[in-house]
Design a protein around this motif. Sequence first.
Motif, short mmCIF file in Angstrom:
data_model
loop_
_atom_site.label_atom_id
_atom_site.label_comp_id
_atom_site.label_asym_id
_atom_site.label_seq_id
_atom_site.Cartn_x
_atom_site.Cartn_y
_atom_site.Cartn_z
N VAL A 178 -3.69 -2.05 1.88
CA VAL A 178 -2.98 -1.79 3.15
C VAL A 178 -1.48 -1.92 2.93
CG1 VAL A 178 -2.60 -2.66 5.50
CG2 VAL A 178 -4.94 -2.48 4.59
N SER A 179 -1.07 -2.90 2.13
CA SER A 179 0.35 -3.08 1.83
C SER A 179 0.90 -1.82 1.15
CB SER A 179 0.53 -4.29 0.92
OG SER A 179 1.87 -4.39 0.49
N ILE A 180 0.13 -1.28 0.21
CA ILE A 180 0.59 -0.08 -0.50
C ILE A 180 0.67 1.11 0.47
CG2 ILE A 180 -0.02 1.59 -2.30
CD1 ILE A 180 -1.21 -0.81 -3.87
N LEU A 181 -0.32 1.22 1.35
CA LEU A 181 -0.29 2.32 2.33
C LEU A 181 0.91 2.18 3.26
CD1 LEU A 181 -4.10 2.56 3.26
CD2 LEU A 181 -2.76 4.21 1.95
N ALA A 182 1.19 0.94 3.70
CA ALA A 182 2.35 0.72 4.57
C ALA A 182 3.64 1.07 3.84
CB ALA A 182 2.38 -0.74 5.03
N TYR A 183 3.69 0.73 2.54
CA TYR A 183 4.86 1.08 1.72
C TYR A 183 5.05 2.59 1.68
CZ TYR A 183 7.31 2.17 -2.66
OH TYR A 183 8.15 2.70 -3.60
N CYS A 184 3.95 3.30 1.41
CA CYS A 184 4.04 4.77 1.34
C CYS A 184 4.56 5.33 2.66
CB CYS A 184 2.66 5.36 1.03
SG CYS A 184 2.02 4.90 -0.58
N ALA A 185 4.00 4.85 3.77
CA ALA A 185 4.42 5.36 5.07
C ALA A 185 5.89 5.02 5.33
CB ALA A 185 3.54 4.76 6.16
N ALA A 197 5.17 8.12 -2.94
CA ALA A 197 4.63 7.77 -1.62
C ALA A 197 3.47 8.69 -1.24
CB ALA A 197 5.75 7.85 -0.58
N VAL A 198 3.64 9.99 -1.48
CA VAL A 198 2.57 10.94 -1.15
C VAL A 198 1.33 10.66 -2.00
CG1 VAL A 198 1.89 13.37 -1.20
CG2 VAL A 198 4.18 12.74 -0.41
N ASP A 199 1.55 10.50 -3.31
CA ASP A 199 0.40 10.34 -4.21
C ASP A 199 -0.32 9.02 -4.01
OD1 ASP A 199 0.55 12.77 -5.37
OD2 ASP A 199 1.68 12.13 -7.13
N MET A 200 0.43 7.95 -3.82
CA MET A 200 -0.25 6.65 -3.65
C MET A 200 -1.00 6.60 -2.33
SD MET A 200 -0.14 5.07 -6.35
CE MET A 200 -1.16 3.77 -5.69
N VAL A 255 -23.43 4.17 -9.26
CA VAL A 255 -22.44 3.58 -10.18
C VAL A 255 -21.41 4.60 -10.67
CG1 VAL A 255 -23.90 1.67 -10.96
CG2 VAL A 255 -24.06 3.87 -12.12
N LEU A 256 -21.82 5.85 -10.84
CA LEU A 256 -20.84 6.84 -11.30
C LEU A 256 -19.83 7.15 -10.19
CD1 LEU A 256 -23.01 9.41 -13.31
CD2 LEU A 256 -21.54 7.60 -14.19
N LEU A 257 -20.32 7.25 -8.96
CA LEU A 257 -19.41 7.47 -7.83
C LEU A 257 -18.42 6.32 -7.71
CD1 LEU A 257 -18.51 8.99 -5.26
CD2 LEU A 257 -20.24 7.68 -3.99
N ALA A 258 -18.94 5.10 -7.85
CA ALA A 258 -18.07 3.92 -7.76
C ALA A 258 -16.98 3.96 -8.82
CB ALA A 258 -18.89 2.64 -7.90
N GLY A 259 -17.35 4.36 -10.04
CA GLY A 259 -16.36 4.45 -11.12
C GLY A 259 -15.27 5.46 -10.79
N ASN A 260 -15.67 6.59 -10.23
CA ASN A 260 -14.68 7.61 -9.89
C ASN A 260 -13.76 7.16 -8.75
OD1 ASN A 260 -15.11 10.33 -11.44
ND2 ASN A 260 -17.15 9.53 -11.09
N LEU A 261 -14.33 6.48 -7.74
CA LEU A 261 -13.51 5.97 -6.63
C LEU A 261 -12.51 4.93 -7.15
CD1 LEU A 261 -16.22 5.51 -3.83
CD2 LEU A 261 -14.41 7.25 -3.91
N LEU A 262 -12.96 4.10 -8.08
CA LEU A 262 -12.07 3.08 -8.64
C LEU A 262 -10.89 3.72 -9.35
CD1 LEU A 262 -11.33 0.20 -9.76
CD2 LEU A 262 -12.82 0.77 -11.69
N TRP A 263 -11.19 4.66 -10.26
CA TRP A 263 -10.11 5.19 -11.10
C TRP A 263 -9.27 6.23 -10.40
CZ3 TRP A 263 -8.50 2.13 -14.48
CH2 TRP A 263 -9.37 1.27 -15.14
N ALA A 264 -9.76 6.76 -9.25
CA ALA A 264 -8.90 7.63 -8.44
C ALA A 264 -7.66 6.86 -8.00
CB ALA A 264 -9.67 8.14 -7.22
N PHE A 265 -7.78 5.54 -7.92
CA PHE A 265 -6.64 4.66 -7.62
C PHE A 265 -6.12 3.99 -8.88
CE2 PHE A 265 -5.33 0.25 -6.97
CZ PHE A 265 -4.28 0.38 -6.06
N GLY A 266 -7.06 3.60 -9.75
CA GLY A 266 -6.73 2.72 -10.88
C GLY A 266 -5.75 3.33 -11.85
#
Lengths: 532, 175
Positions: free
Chosen positions: A169-176, A230-233, A260-271
Amino acid sequence: MMTTAVPPAVPGGLPYDDAEMPLALVQGRTRRYVLRIIWTSTAFLVVAGILGLLLRLRQGEVITLGDNFWYAMMTAHGLGAFVAWAGFFLMGVTFWVLMKVGLPIRSFILPEIMYWTMVLGVVGIVLTTLLSGFGGSWVFLYPLPFFSAGQWSDTVTGIFAGSVLLVGVSILAYCAAVLQTCLAPGLKAEKDTLGQRIGLALGFGLLFPSRFRTRRGTIPYPVLPFAVNAVDMFLATLPFAVLLVLNIVQSVNNGFSINVLLAGNLLWAFGHPVVYLLLFPAAAIYYYLIPRYAGRELVAGKAVAVAWLIALTMNVFVWAHHLYMNYPDGANVQQTLGTIMQPTTYALVLPSALSLYSIAATMYRSNFRWNVASKFLVAGIVSWLIAGLQGIINATAVFQDTLHNTLWIVGHFHNMAFLNMGLAIFGAMYAFLPELMGRPWWSERLGSWHLWGTVIGAYGWVACQMIQGLEGAPRRWAVLPDQYLTLTHISLGFLALLVAAQLVFAYNLWTTLRTSPFEDAKAVTVHGGTQP
Amino acid sequence: MGMGIAIGYLTFVALGLIIAFAVLWSTRRGRRDGGQGVAIEKAERAEPWWGVVVLVLLTVLLGITIWQAPWFTENDDPKDVQVKVTGVQFGFLVEPTAVRVGQDVEFNVTSKDVHHAMGLYNPRGQMIMNVEAIPGYTISRSYHFTEPGTYIIRCLEFCGYKHHEMIYPVFQVTA
């Protein structure tokens, strides 16, 4: 007293000349806000640094720690050093740089949300790891958080995920907040529409000057990496937030589970993009400060604008290079993603390569002003080159048989995060703190000791880890096999030097805070850094 | 491969450092002439060409390496031996536990609980294979053994508080 304050803009020079920054603005709420983040993030560095030192001492068999406590410390160290120190610092300094290029914070609501959610999230992470024993590593690769082998409960997993969500949420607030700031009237778009402002902030004005015109000349180059980041994060944090919410749901409902594969992709979409939460603001700091020390404008043209547009689009399509080794039989989607994301990751080399060219060309045969701040920045820029070349290797799937999950990777991200972004942070501290604190640094000599101790100590330690990785030393092992012990002991010597350098820095900072402010010294101006 | 990666990497680092040093050294001359003796416009015009050079180098690297990605190098040809490797906190189940030199061996790697990874080390301590063990999925990787001796399997994906003890010490390759 030393003279590392930011030099004034070139007389009659830069298109984003900020030499006439009103003093009230410099000394106003933004200054207090940025200072609060600097002190808070530096406190996080102290904790994360001590944890990192203890981790390596245990690997060197110098001290003894419980196995799960070691992994809990590793989890806290990873999140603490990367996000709570470096990320948080650079998020805060973003608003100082933006103000100095003429785009002050427009509302403090989002920045305050950013601050407090980060602090609360970090406190939650510290409590769940160091006190409650959550030791799933900073990536907490699903379903590990729910297979603790009796070391922590599902409830602790839920609270940990909630704490990380607060950081999100902090990162989202920063982006905004950054977008709100970057899309402000300060851009002085001739046609003052939202579309025009977005285009200007993302560099379209450099590519299509007749369609995206401003009344202030060229858009300041530091705005580009901030706006792109800001857009990408924003885009990258949302899938991660979904994963965290699903973890929280499972922590209260054992019947629920995630693929588990979906979880890995969701993680690294941010990671992976979270690296750019640090790198892009660091690039903006280089764009802002190097021209001032060189005494000329940043040497950049349309190519840099193109590079940042590539970063904007490709940054959110590279996550699968962290999943090169996840190609199960029959799961062709994962293999296709791996094939696509090697070239998209390569594409991200262009913003770095062109930025390094611009910075080098700006410095080339310039009357460069060398001081502790500029030396830290230059050391960080050289590290950007060194660690960036490692990044190309890591982005190449065939090399992962040798490197994946070895200490090479640990060495690489410390090279990039500490020796590039971290040195940019120290450079920014030496450059900006005089005007933020209203007093000059106490000792130039101690600043130099800090620089050389940090560079030599950190490179020695990182090199040991990378060599160990090339020899196959596994990553995230509390106790390394004996064959790697010699290099671990050598690295501890370099770490001792690194720690000593930080103590020198702390002493210099402490003494600086007790010296007379500029007004009493009657000599040093906020921007000038003139010697009394 | 580790040595090849190191040599290639250090070559480019050396080139980069030479250029960086030249830039830093040039500021001495800049101090003498007040930083006025260089054509900024020329440097700006050259920047896109630098981008093209980088793009060409990356394209060449991509063309050479992408087809060697592990998912492209596997084929459906029958193998001499199938070895099933199952990760479970905190050990490996391996069946069979021995193969012979000269055999084409296919490892079928999976996990019963969390992510693990099979890091296969030869008798000289060098890692020769790295295969993820994903719960609910199997990854198949082939290897042609040419060196007899005792091979070690280490877990290379963090799997919990005894991760560093997850070692299978006696995979035998006989002459």
